[in-house]
Scaffold this motif. Structure first.
Motif, short mmCIF file in Angstrom:
data_model
loop_
_atom_site.label_atom_id
_atom_site.label_comp_id
_atom_site.label_asym_id
_atom_site.label_seq_id
_atom_site.Cartn_x
_atom_site.Cartn_y
_atom_site.Cartn_z
N ALA A 60 -21.01 44.50 12.01
CA ALA A 60 -21.79 44.40 10.78
C ALA A 60 -20.90 44.65 9.57
N GLY A 61 -21.17 43.92 8.50
CA GLY A 61 -20.41 44.09 7.27
C GLY A 61 -19.02 43.49 7.31
N LEU A 62 -18.76 42.65 8.32
CA LEU A 62 -17.45 42.00 8.47
C LEU A 62 -17.64 40.49 8.59
N PRO A 63 -18.06 39.82 7.53
CA PRO A 63 -18.29 38.38 7.59
C PRO A 63 -16.99 37.60 7.72
N TYR A 64 -17.10 36.40 8.29
CA TYR A 64 -15.95 35.50 8.33
C TYR A 64 -16.26 34.26 7.49
N TRP A 65 -15.21 33.60 7.05
CA TRP A 65 -15.35 32.43 6.18
C TRP A 65 -15.14 31.16 6.99
N LEU A 66 -16.10 30.25 6.91
CA LEU A 66 -15.98 28.94 7.53
C LEU A 66 -15.12 28.04 6.63
N PRO A 67 -14.71 26.85 7.12
CA PRO A 67 -13.77 26.03 6.33
C PRO A 67 -14.21 25.78 4.88
N ASP A 68 -15.47 25.39 4.64
CA ASP A 68 -15.89 25.14 3.26
C ASP A 68 -15.91 26.44 2.45
N GLY A 69 -16.29 27.54 3.07
CA GLY A 69 -16.26 28.81 2.38
C GLY A 69 -14.84 29.24 2.07
N ALA A 70 -13.92 28.94 2.99
CA ALA A 70 -12.51 29.28 2.75
C ALA A 70 -11.98 28.49 1.55
N VAL A 71 -12.45 27.25 1.36
CA VAL A 71 -12.04 26.47 0.19
C VAL A 71 -12.52 27.16 -1.09
N VAL A 72 -13.77 27.59 -1.10
CA VAL A 72 -14.31 28.27 -2.28
C VAL A 72 -13.52 29.55 -2.56
N ARG A 73 -13.29 30.32 -1.54
CA ARG A 73 -12.55 31.58 -1.71
C ARG A 73 -11.13 31.31 -2.21
N HIS A 74 -10.44 30.36 -1.58
CA HIS A 74 -9.06 30.07 -1.98
C HIS A 74 -9.00 29.58 -3.42
N THR A 75 -9.94 28.70 -3.80
CA THR A 75 -9.95 28.17 -5.16
C THR A 75 -10.19 29.27 -6.17
N LEU A 76 -11.11 30.17 -5.87
CA LEU A 76 -11.40 31.29 -6.76
C LEU A 76 -10.19 32.21 -6.88
N GLU A 77 -9.54 32.50 -5.76
CA GLU A 77 -8.37 33.37 -5.79
C GLU A 77 -7.24 32.74 -6.59
N GLU A 78 -7.02 31.44 -6.43
CA GLU A 78 -5.95 30.78 -7.18
C GLU A 78 -6.27 30.73 -8.67
N TYR A 79 -7.53 30.57 -9.00
CA TYR A 79 -7.93 30.63 -10.41
C TYR A 79 -7.58 31.98 -11.01
N ILE A 80 -7.90 33.05 -10.30
CA ILE A 80 -7.63 34.40 -10.78
C ILE A 80 -6.12 34.63 -10.91
N ARG A 81 -5.36 34.22 -9.90
CA ARG A 81 -3.91 34.41 -9.97
C ARG A 81 -3.31 33.67 -11.16
N GLU A 82 -3.78 32.45 -11.39
CA GLU A 82 -3.25 31.68 -12.51
C GLU A 82 -3.61 32.34 -13.84
N ALA A 83 -4.87 32.80 -13.97
CA ALA A 83 -5.28 33.48 -15.20
C ALA A 83 -4.44 34.74 -15.43
N GLU A 84 -4.16 35.46 -14.36
CA GLU A 84 -3.35 36.67 -14.49
C GLU A 84 -1.91 36.34 -14.84
N ARG A 85 -1.36 35.30 -14.22
CA ARG A 85 0.02 34.92 -14.56
C ARG A 85 0.14 34.57 -16.04
N ARG A 86 -0.85 33.81 -16.55
CA ARG A 86 -0.81 33.44 -17.96
C ARG A 86 -0.91 34.67 -18.87
N ALA A 87 -1.57 35.71 -18.38
CA ALA A 87 -1.74 36.93 -19.17
C ALA A 87 -0.60 37.92 -18.97
N GLY A 88 0.45 37.53 -18.25
CA GLY A 88 1.62 38.38 -18.12
C GLY A 88 1.62 39.34 -16.95
N TYR A 89 0.79 39.09 -15.95
CA TYR A 89 0.77 39.94 -14.76
C TYR A 89 1.78 39.45 -13.74
#
Length: 411
Positions: free
Chosen positions: A26-55
């Motif tokens: 319980a409390g340990l969900p896994y990501w299916l292929p389409d969910g992994a796409v959403v997660r990866h896209t969100l993570e890359e968006y955050i990394r890019e925003a942080e890189r632009r902000a000097g992180y």
């Protein structure tokens, strides 16, 4: 669960994004292929925003010695929410713990090198795993889990830089919310309350609280004070969101911390050649990836912004005679970086295929006339039909909207 309200657990199953299994726990969900796409896209968006902000991004281990969390204060103040220590063998004396937070690791990363005042502010970011021993009764979908992928960052700066860095973090959060289509319902200044396990240092709390109030004032943000909601080591600004039923939760945070720099004996060399203590600004743009995806699914009723959708375009040949042309369009779309799929006549009538793809941002219908003229008839998820367009123009407009992010489908 009210079936009339969007619920991310139901949407996650219907869209094939994530699931769970009793054998994983319980409390340990896994990501299916389409969910992994959403997660990866969100993570890359955050990394890019942080890189632009000097992180600068780092990786740190999900385990740490118990001693690390004794130094940070987590063991004394947060032990009930941590997993028990593990001894690695009968002859090993050290105990390791699944980390409940990333900040002690980032403090050690900072401490591993000497720093001059010229390097500050030093912004360290990580999308890293952390673990909380949540009781089974409070677990729910992606909103309350035991394994968390946290969007976390720590800014090591001078006292004079702390307010500006915290204010910039609030602006970064606001921009991300606009791109994601998230609405903050209020900002909260979270303060200590009676009977809580807080660091006993009144001066620390007063200094940090005064600085956060200055941040909120300079940012022009209205806020409410909330006793009993602070972190154990200091006050924080919480950005509150609400689900469709009106239940509030915290998604993003900004904190100014004097406690951990002192506990880890962090320092930098000032212009005077002497050692000085840095301030540690904690900030998270979207908090945990799990909670962010849960909220996005509910806020958009499953119709995620085009740039975040697992499938952005579905190509629909009317009949088998147009399949070859549809396959060409599919290939061109993918070459432009669009996440595209083909749904052919074998999968049902055109109406049934259109309904099945109702949450896909863009549909390109290709009949006999369109195939012969190099066109595709465009259907948008919101019901609009811009008409038949040349395929190169259609795909370039879609790719441009996706690249621009945001919530606008068509312009």
């Amino acid at each position: 669960m009210n079936d009339r309200l969007p619920d991310h657990r139901r949407l996650g199953r219907e869209l094939g994004l994530f699931d769970s299994d009793p054998l994983m726990g319980a409390g340990l969900p896994y990501w299916l292929p389409d969910g992994a796409v959403v997660r990866h896209t969100l993570e890359e968006y955050i990394r890019e925003a942080e890189r632009r902000a000097g992180y600068r991004h780092v990786y740190s281990p999900a385990l740490g010695k118990r001693e690390l969390y004794e130094i940070s204060g987590h063991w004394d103040h947060y032990r009930d929410d941590m997993y028990p220590p593990m001894r690695l063998g009968p002859h090993e004396s050290d105990e390791v713990v699944l980390r409940p937070s990333l900040c002690p690791h980032h403090a050690l990363i900072y401490r591993s090198r000497s720093h001059s005042y010229r390097e500050l502010p030093l912004r360290i970011a990580e999308l890293g795993g952390m673990y909380r021993a949540e009781l089974s009764g409070v677990l729910g979908g992606l909103t309350r889990v035991r394994a968390i992928q946290l969007n976390d960052a720590h800014i090591f700066c001078t006292l004079e830089q702390a307010v500006e860095e915290a204010r910039d973090a609030l602006e970064l959060i606001a921009r991300a919310y606009a791109d994601l289509g998230i609405e903050a319902v209020r900002h909260r200044l979270s303060l200590p309350g009676e009977g809580g396990k807080y660091v006993a240092d009144p001066e620390l709390w007063q200094r940090a609280t005064a600085l956060l109030k200055q941040v909120l004032a300079e940012a022009g943000v209205e806020y409410e004070e909330a006793a009993g909601e602070a972190a154990f080591y200091g006050p924080k600004i919480d950005v509150q969101i609400a689900d469709p039923a009106g239940r509030e939760s915290t998604l993003s945070t900004v904190q100014i911390d004097f406690h951990q720099p002192a506990r880890f004996d962090l320092h930098y060399i000032g212009a005077d050649g002497a050692r000085h203590r840095p301030v540690m600004v904690h900030r998270s743009i979207i908090g945990s990836v799990e909670r962010a995806v849960a909220h996005l699914l509910e806020a958009h009723s499953g119709a995620l912004p085009a740039w975040l959708a697992p499938v952005q375009l579905v190509v629909l040949p009317v009949a088998e005679e147009q399949r070859e042309r549809a396959a060409d369009v599919l290939r061109e779309a993918r070459e432009l970086g669009l996440r595209a799929e083909l749904a052919g006549p074998a999968e049902g009538t055109l109406g049934a295929r259109i309904r099945a793809a109702r949450l896909v941002p863009y549909q390109a219908v290709i009949g006999d006339r369109e195939a012969g003229a190099g066109l595709a008839a465009v259907r948008l998820r919101d019901g609009r039909r811009p008409g038949a367009l040349p395929v190169p123009e259609l795909l370039s407009r879609m790719a441009a909207r996706v690249a621009a992010r945001g919530t606008v489908l068509w312009d």
